[in-house]
Design an enzyme around this catalytic site. Structure first.
Site, PDB file in Angstrom:
ATOM      1  N   HIS A 131     -13.900   1.409   1.779  1.00  0.00           N
ATOM      2  CA  HIS A 131     -12.819   1.630   0.815  1.00  0.00           C
ATOM      3  C   HIS A 131     -11.461   1.695   1.513  1.00  0.00           C
ATOM      4  O   HIS A 131     -10.534   0.959   1.173  1.00  0.00           O
ATOM      5  CB  HIS A 131     -13.081   2.927   0.033  1.00  0.00           C
ATOM      6  CG  HIS A 131     -11.958   3.302  -0.894  1.00  0.00           C
ATOM      7  ND1 HIS A 131     -11.993   3.040  -2.237  1.00  0.00           N
ATOM      8  CD2 HIS A 131     -10.761   3.889  -0.660  1.00  0.00           C
ATOM      9  CE1 HIS A 131     -10.863   3.456  -2.796  1.00  0.00           C
ATOM     10  NE2 HIS A 131     -10.096   3.980  -1.854  1.00  0.00           N
ATOM     11  N   GLU A 132     -11.366   2.587   2.479  1.00  0.00           N
ATOM     12  CA  GLU A 132     -10.080   2.757   3.154  1.00  0.00           C
ATOM     13  C   GLU A 132      -9.664   1.479   3.868  1.00  0.00           C
ATOM     14  O   GLU A 132      -8.483   1.165   3.970  1.00  0.00           O
ATOM     15  CB  GLU A 132     -10.125   3.935   4.128  1.00  0.00           C
ATOM     16  CG  GLU A 132     -10.352   5.299   3.463  1.00  0.00           C
ATOM     17  CD  GLU A 132      -9.370   5.597   2.336  1.00  0.00           C
ATOM     18  OE1 GLU A 132      -8.223   5.114   2.374  1.00  0.00           O
ATOM     19  OE2 GLU A 132      -9.773   6.316   1.390  1.00  0.00           O
ATOM     20  N   HIS A 175      -4.811  -4.575   2.544  1.00  0.00           N
ATOM     21  CA  HIS A 175      -3.653  -4.742   1.660  1.00  0.00           C
ATOM     22  C   HIS A 175      -2.357  -4.607   2.475  1.00  0.00           C
ATOM     23  O   HIS A 175      -1.377  -5.318   2.252  1.00  0.00           O
ATOM     24  CB  HIS A 175      -3.718  -3.670   0.565  1.00  0.00           C
ATOM     25  CG  HIS A 175      -3.027  -4.021  -0.716  1.00  0.00           C
ATOM     26  ND1 HIS A 175      -3.029  -3.184  -1.800  1.00  0.00           N
ATOM     27  CD2 HIS A 175      -2.299  -5.095  -1.097  1.00  0.00           C
ATOM     28  CE1 HIS A 175      -2.344  -3.734  -2.794  1.00  0.00           C
ATOM     29  NE2 HIS A 175      -1.892  -4.898  -2.385  1.00  0.00           N
TER      30      HIS A 175
HETATM   31 ZN   LIG Z   1      -8.163   4.753  -2.028  1.00  0.00          ZN
END
Ligand SMILES: [Zn+2]
Length: 718
Positions: free
Chosen positions: A505-506, A512
């Site tokens: 997730h991180e 991004h």
């Molecule tokens: Zn997050």
């Protein structure tokens, strides 16, 4: 979670998201206090690769002088723009503002990143001292009438300036940021607003400092190893080590994670110890004592409501949501109301299964919150014939990182990673990687800070030390933070399945940031609406269980044997297991957040009424199911005291986009370069340079569909 740290304080107040870092106090620092900046490492951009911070040279005493000088510098830059004789142009006003405040930005970025990841008494003192000053500095800029007049003039004729799409959007963004920060208020109201912002900044700092101390103080101490039955040998050794560090030799300490539920609850066989642990967790910061946060919570809710009213909004949620992709309070309330009843119904079904297990074992008690994880593991073991502990040996940290997280990114985007040891770090556990693009060019530097520490706040998050921008020619320096308990020396770090997911997730946030390819810093990487920013990170979680990826990293730490297919199948089959619980505890917190921020100031309770307010809110929303407390209770809900105020719904909001995007990847052949490149090109590289929902459509080819989310969470009507 995504942390925007450069502006953490101001943003945490939910006021606005301007990139002109933070601001200086309206009153100039006395001349005598003017510090010598010549030896301050923040004085100039770091000369290390990609302006990586010179952690070895940065000392606590450098922060205040750099921030003070940075505020003075930016104030002068902004005054020069505001007072210029020349008519406003895009370059002499908007771009000039983008270029301002670099010294302040360098200092506050490192400062706030460290205050989250590696704090100390000095940093805490500085934060308390600087929070109101930074807030005032921000206000001094945002409420500068001459500056706003120039922005307004450009905004009014933005279509005739011959700008490209990103430039035009930049004007619109500045205009919106200023208006939302109060630029259109009269002078008396501007003064009121400044006072509120300063007070909120102080309260928020107090909250996070109280909570860190309370978390440490609330860790439970267990006298005998016997009482820890069920925990792995490694976990017991960790608890003994934690006790030693607290000078409690011979005892055992179980530290608290920041959520209501605690990982050890899944294994502790001793019901009384489970109860102690759970109660210590949910009563955190609301049982009196020095670190109680209820007064702060009540005060913040009231002040935010007052501020929203001053700015012309019904309540703080209305103010916040207007600038999100959700747009309105109604849209959020409708979505939460759509999901809550089926989620709670599922949780009740799950509770019945757990109770049946308790009864089968002749437990002779009613399911309580501290029993949930423990019996869920048993039901999981029975239904899917595996328990979480069987997985850990296959999830060794280095394998997960290099052969899982990095491997998936390499397959999708062609990027590669190489660890380097020559750059300074702020803690010896932090690791640094060079990230190389598919074309062989350096792309980013990536910091990995995975271990829990007493001086690190709870949870997991990503932040940036340097953001990408074409204007400055900067490359991203990005960090991921987790809170994995550190094993005793010499022992391997074996992750839970949750922690593996969190790492993926991180890293989605990190991508991004790393792939950002925009011109203006205001739009860099994760500078997107809060209810959009969780979407790319959630999509990246899909690769944790993608067969090709899983097989590549899930190898037994001793034998190197790949995880048996049979176990993989069970893991996948069990993915919907316990979703009633997970969705209900999440929605409880999301609804609580909305309740605190959809009130008028007159409806805010006093400190003593905080828990009643909370109970009433959960009841009203129909999520007051006692065995499933909200994932965070008000007194330790850092998200909403910080930047996720009225924004905790964002996770499930983004998950609609996430689940729909996962379908797209599946439809198009999954883990392939062409798919990764499409996602990168249409979305990940664009930051906030285009409307967020337009980016989604560019990627997906249509509007989002809610169905995949409902199916994933088992919320389709049956
Ligand atoms: Zn997050």
């Amino acid at each position: 979670m995504k942390n925007r740290l450069a502006v953490a304080l101001a943003l945490a107040l939910g006021l606005t998201a301007p990139l002109f870092a933070a601001d200086k106090a309206a009153t100039a620092a006395p001349a005598a206090a003017k510090a010598d900046m010549s030896h301050n490492p923040f004085a100039k951009p770091s000369t290390l690769p990609f302006q990586y911070p010179a952690f070895d040279k940065i000392k606590n005493e450098h922060f205040v002088p750099a921030m003070e000088a940075g505020m003075t510098e930016q104030r002068a830059e902004m005054d020069a723009i505001a007072d210029a004789k020349d008519a406003p142009t895009f370059d002499n006003t908007i771009v000039a503002m983008e270029k301002s405040g670099q010294l302040l930005n360098r200092a506050t970025t490192v400062f706030f990143n460290l205050s989250g990841a590696n704090t100390n008494d000095d940093i805490e003192k500085i934060q308390a001292e600087m929070a109101p000053k930074l807030s005032a500095h921000q206000d001094a800029i945002a409420l500068n009438a001459k500056l706003f007049a120039r922005i307004q003039a450009l905004y009014d004729k933005r279509d005739t300036l011959g700008l490209d799409a990103e430039g035009k959007r930049l004007i619109e963004r500045y205009y919106t940021d200023f208006v939302r920060a109060g630029a259109k208020l009269n002078d008396a109201d501007k003064t009121k607003l400044k006072e509120m912002n300063a007070e909120l900044a102080s309260l928020q700092t107090q909250f996070s400092q109280n909570l860190l101390k309370e978390n440490n103080a609330s860790a439970i101490v267990v006298d005998s190893k016997d009482e820890l039955k069920g925990l792995s040998d490694a976990a017991i050794a960790g608890a003994a080590e934690a006790a030693k560090q607290r000078k409690l030799e011979g005892k055992y300490v179980i530290a608290l994670q920041n959520t209501s539920g605690q990982p050890a609850l899944a294994q502790l066989e001793n019901r009384a110890v489970r109860e102690r642990l759970q109660k210590a967790s949910v009563n955190r910061a609301s049982h009196g004592g020095d670190f109680d946060t209820r007064a702060i919570v009540a005060k913040v809710a009231k002040l935010r409501a007052e501020r929203a009213a001053l700015l012309g909004y019904e309540n703080h949620a209305a103010y916040t949501l207007e600038d999100e992709t959700a747009k309105t309070v109604k849209a959020v309330n409708d979505r939460l109301a759509q999901l809550a009843p089926p989620a709670v119904a599922n949780a009740k079904k799950e509770a019945a299964e757990l109770q049946a297990m308790i009864d089968k074992e002749k437990g002779g008690f009613q399911l309580a919150p501290w029993d949930w994880s423990f019996y869920a593991e048993k039901v999981r073991a029975e239904k899917y014939s595996f328990d979480q502990n069987q997985l850990r040996p296959y999830f060794e940290l280095d394998n997960v990182l290099k052969n899982g997280v990095f491997f998936a990114a390499n397959k999708l985007y062609g990027i590669s990673f190489k660890e380097r040891k020559d750059l300074p770090v702020y803690n010896p556990d932090v690791r640094v990687f060079d990230v190389t693009d598919a074309n062989g060019k350096p792309l980013a530097i990536f910091l990995v800070d995975y271990y829990a520490r007493d001086n690190k706040r709870g949870g997991a998050w990503m932040n940036e030390y340097v953001s990408q921008s074409g204007l400055f020619g900067t490359h991203p320096v990005v960090a991921n933070h987790l809170n994995i308990p550190k094993p005793p020396k010499g022992e391997p770090t074996l992750l839970s399945f949750d922690e593996v997911n969190t790492a993926f997730h991180e890293f989605g946030h990190a991508l991004h940031g790393m792939f950002s390819n925009v011109k203006y810093p205001r739009f860099s990487g994760t500078s997107v609406p809060r209810d959009f920013v969780e979407y790319p990170s959630q999509v990246n979680e899909m690769w944790a269980t993608w067969p090709e990826v899983l097989k590549n990293y899930a190898k037994h730490y001793k034998t190197g044997e790949a995880i048996p297919q049979e176990l993989v199948d069970k893991v996948l089959a069990a993915e919907k297991f316990n979703q009633g619980f997970a969705t209900t505890e999440y929605l409880g917190a999301a609804l609580l957040d909305q309740s605190w921020h959809q009130i008028k100031a007159s409806q805010a309770p006093e400190a003593a009424g905080v828990l009643d307010f909370e109970a009433a809110a959960l009841k009203k929303a129909g999520v007051d199911f006692a065995p499933v407390p909200p994932r965070y209770r008000s007194a330790y809900f850092s998200h909403i005291m910080g930047g996720y105020a009225a924004g905790y719904y964002a996770y499930i909001w983004s998950e609609v986009l996430d689940a729909d995007s996962v379908e797209w990847f599946k439809e198009n052949g999954g883990l392939q370069r062409k798919n990764g490149d499409h996602f990168r090109q249409t979305l990940l590289s664009r930051g906030g340079s285009e409307d967020a929902m337009q980016l989604f459509k560019d990627f997906r080819g249509r509007d989002p569909d809610v169905k995949p989310l409902l199916e994933r969470r088992g919320l389709t009507a049956k």
